[in-house]
Design an enzyme around this catalytic site. Sequence first.
Site, PDB file in Angstrom:
ATOM      1  N   CYS A 233      28.141  34.326  14.505  1.00 40.73           N
ATOM      2  CA  CYS A 233      27.932  35.081  13.278  1.00 40.73           C
ATOM      3  C   CYS A 233      28.142  34.135  12.105  1.00 40.73           C
ATOM      4  CB  CYS A 233      28.914  36.247  13.202  1.00 40.73           C
ATOM      5  SG  CYS A 233      28.917  37.108  11.613  1.00 40.73           S
TER       6      CYS A 233
ATOM      7  N   HIS B  25      23.262  17.826  16.849  1.00 37.16           N
ATOM      8  CA  HIS B  25      22.805  18.840  15.902  1.00 37.16           C
ATOM      9  C   HIS B  25      22.922  20.243  16.474  1.00 37.16           C
ATOM     10  CE1 HIS B  25      20.164  15.497  13.925  1.00 37.16           C
ATOM     11  NE2 HIS B  25      21.443  15.386  13.609  1.00 37.16           N
TER      12      HIS B  25
ATOM     13  N   ALA C 197      13.806  13.550  18.867  1.00 32.75           N
ATOM     14  CA  ALA C 197      12.762  14.534  19.137  1.00 32.75           C
ATOM     15  C   ALA C 197      11.630  13.977  19.983  1.00 32.75           C
ATOM     16  CB  ALA C 197      12.210  15.081  17.820  1.00 32.75           C
TER      17      ALA C 197
ATOM     18  N   CYS D 166       8.151   7.382  25.567  1.00 30.40           N
ATOM     19  CA  CYS D 166       9.513   7.444  26.116  1.00 30.40           C
ATOM     20  C   CYS D 166       9.482   7.463  27.646  1.00 30.40           C
ATOM     21  CB  CYS D 166      10.224   8.695  25.600  1.00 30.40           C
ATOM     22  SG  CYS D 166      10.425   8.740  23.808  1.00 30.40           S
TER      23      CYS D 166
ATOM     24  N   ASN E 134      10.487   3.419  21.985  1.00 27.79           N
ATOM     25  CA  ASN E 134       9.956   4.260  20.922  1.00 27.79           C
ATOM     26  C   ASN E 134       8.504   3.870  20.644  1.00 27.79           C
ATOM     27  OD1 ASN E 134      11.040   6.391  19.219  1.00 27.79           O
ATOM     28  ND2 ASN E 134      10.637   5.079  17.464  1.00 27.79           N
TER      29      ASN E 134
ATOM     30  N   THR F 261      13.369   8.384  18.596  1.00 30.16           N
ATOM     31  CA  THR F 261      13.926   8.883  17.348  1.00 30.16           C
ATOM     32  C   THR F 261      13.435   8.045  16.172  1.00 30.16           C
ATOM     33  OG1 THR F 261      15.963   9.226  16.075  1.00 30.16           O
ATOM     34  CG2 THR F 261      16.020   7.534  17.784  1.00 30.16           C
TER      35      THR F 261
ATOM     36  N   PRO G 265       6.989  19.802  19.949  1.00 32.70           N
ATOM     37  CA  PRO G 265       6.609  18.874  18.885  1.00 32.70           C
ATOM     38  C   PRO G 265       7.822  18.198  18.276  1.00 32.70           C
ATOM     39  CG  PRO G 265       6.509  21.135  18.086  1.00 32.70           C
ATOM     40  CD  PRO G 265       6.760  21.210  19.570  1.00 32.70           C
ATOM     41  N   ASP G 266       7.629  16.951  17.829  1.00 31.16           N
ATOM     42  CA  ASP G 266       8.705  16.327  17.068  1.00 31.16           C
ATOM     43  C   ASP G 266       8.648  16.867  15.646  1.00 31.16           C
ATOM     44  OD1 ASP G 266       6.673  15.008  15.759  1.00 31.16           O
ATOM     45  OD2 ASP G 266       7.080  13.052  16.641  1.00 31.16           O
ATOM     46  N   PHE G 267       9.436  16.318  14.757  1.00 32.33           N
ATOM     47  CA  PHE G 267       9.517  16.885  13.412  1.00 32.33           C
ATOM     48  C   PHE G 267       8.580  16.213  12.419  1.00 32.33           C
ATOM     49  CE2 PHE G 267      13.351  18.353  15.377  1.00 32.33           C
ATOM     50  CZ  PHE G 267      13.576  19.587  14.812  1.00 32.33           C
ATOM     51  N   ARG G 268       8.422  14.896  12.515  1.00 28.87           N
ATOM     52  CA  ARG G 268       7.809  14.175  11.403  1.00 28.87           C
ATOM     53  C   ARG G 268       6.442  13.567  11.673  1.00 28.87           C
ATOM     54  NH1 ARG G 268      13.200  14.129  10.640  1.00 28.87           N
ATOM     55  NH2 ARG G 268      13.905  14.424   8.486  1.00 28.87           N
TER      56      ARG G 268
ATOM     57  N   ASP H 205      16.913  21.544  22.233  1.00 28.95           N
ATOM     58  CA  ASP H 205      16.164  22.264  23.275  1.00 28.95           C
ATOM     59  C   ASP H 205      16.938  22.473  24.572  1.00 28.95           C
ATOM     60  OD1 ASP H 205      15.964  19.689  24.612  1.00 28.95           O
ATOM     61  OD2 ASP H 205      14.242  19.241  23.335  1.00 28.95           O
TER      62      ASP H 205
ATOM     63  N   ASN I 270      18.403  16.564  19.830  1.00 29.52           N
ATOM     64  CA  ASN I 270      17.556  17.681  20.219  1.00 29.52           C
ATOM     65  C   ASN I 270      18.343  18.966  20.450  1.00 29.52           C
ATOM     66  OD1 ASN I 270      15.398  15.921  20.098  1.00 29.52           O
ATOM     67  ND2 ASN I 270      15.557  15.375  22.264  1.00 29.52           N
TER      68      ASN I 270
END
Length: 307
Positions: free
Chosen positions: A138, A130, A28, A254, A233, A209, A37-40, A113, A111
């Site tokens: 469906c 992911h 992310a 990055c 990172n 990451t 935005p990243d997640f954490r 996106d 990601n």
Amino acid sequence: ILSDGTIQAFAKYIQENNCKNIVVLTGAGFSTSAGIPDFRSPETGLYSNLEKYNLPSPESVFDIGYFWENPNPFFMLAKELYPGNFKPTIGHYFVKQLSEKGILLRNFTQNIDTLERVAGIDENFIVEAHGSFGSASCVGHYEPLDCGRKFSQEWVKEKVFANTIPRCPDCAGLVKPDITFFGEKLPKRFMDRRVEDLTDADALIVIGTSLKVVPFAHLPDDVRLHVPRLLINNDLVGDFDADSGRDAVFLGSCDDGCLLLAELLGFKEELIQMAEGKHGKENNTEKELGGTKDVDGVDDALAKLSI
């Protein structure tokens, strides 16, 4: 394996050993300079900004069980994340340069996106570990029973931006972008490519990451022991160790790391031209609902070259 634990030593190894099968792992943090935005990250991360959705937990927005029960929070969030709202970063174009120079084996990305595709990286080089917004399916009603119908990104996006929950015309089941939620199996392509590509890799670059989500977090350990690894990172993560003899570490953004590595490998100017050519004078100026937003991205990264 490496003369020291610096990015310079890693670049020297690539050149001296004529590496042609570089595997890049991205998370992310790779897309944050595009405005995503990243997640954490505390306060600014995606999970820390989900209180307005009144979720049982921040992760619930990506939980398939909760989605069947209440899909509204995910689709409200999807409006903010949908492809078309953001443009690639200098890092995405760095990976594209690796592919065009014939030295990229694969880019495994966490990601969703699709900025790799927007940057023009051939889909054969991409493994979306992911899933992504690129297609939709469906997923049925409250259980993993569905009619199997597939839908385009455009069909789902039209529904979402019209504030309508996408439902299958055939069975009225919920239609969800093919993003891997908690409780779902990872994409078949990830499982198919993981072992072979990491075994064939002659160098590994890990960018942006936290290496906290498995099985993606285990990928750096899947390369052979004599294969050098570079971490780009903000923080030291996983088992990377600059004193190990095989790992190199660049702690910083990055984009800065990718620019420096491109310079060391001799294609900095090509990277700059590619990024500027794609974005022109409107680099990373994003159209959002209700207005526009200037995002620190390619312009900011390129500006640092003169410092």
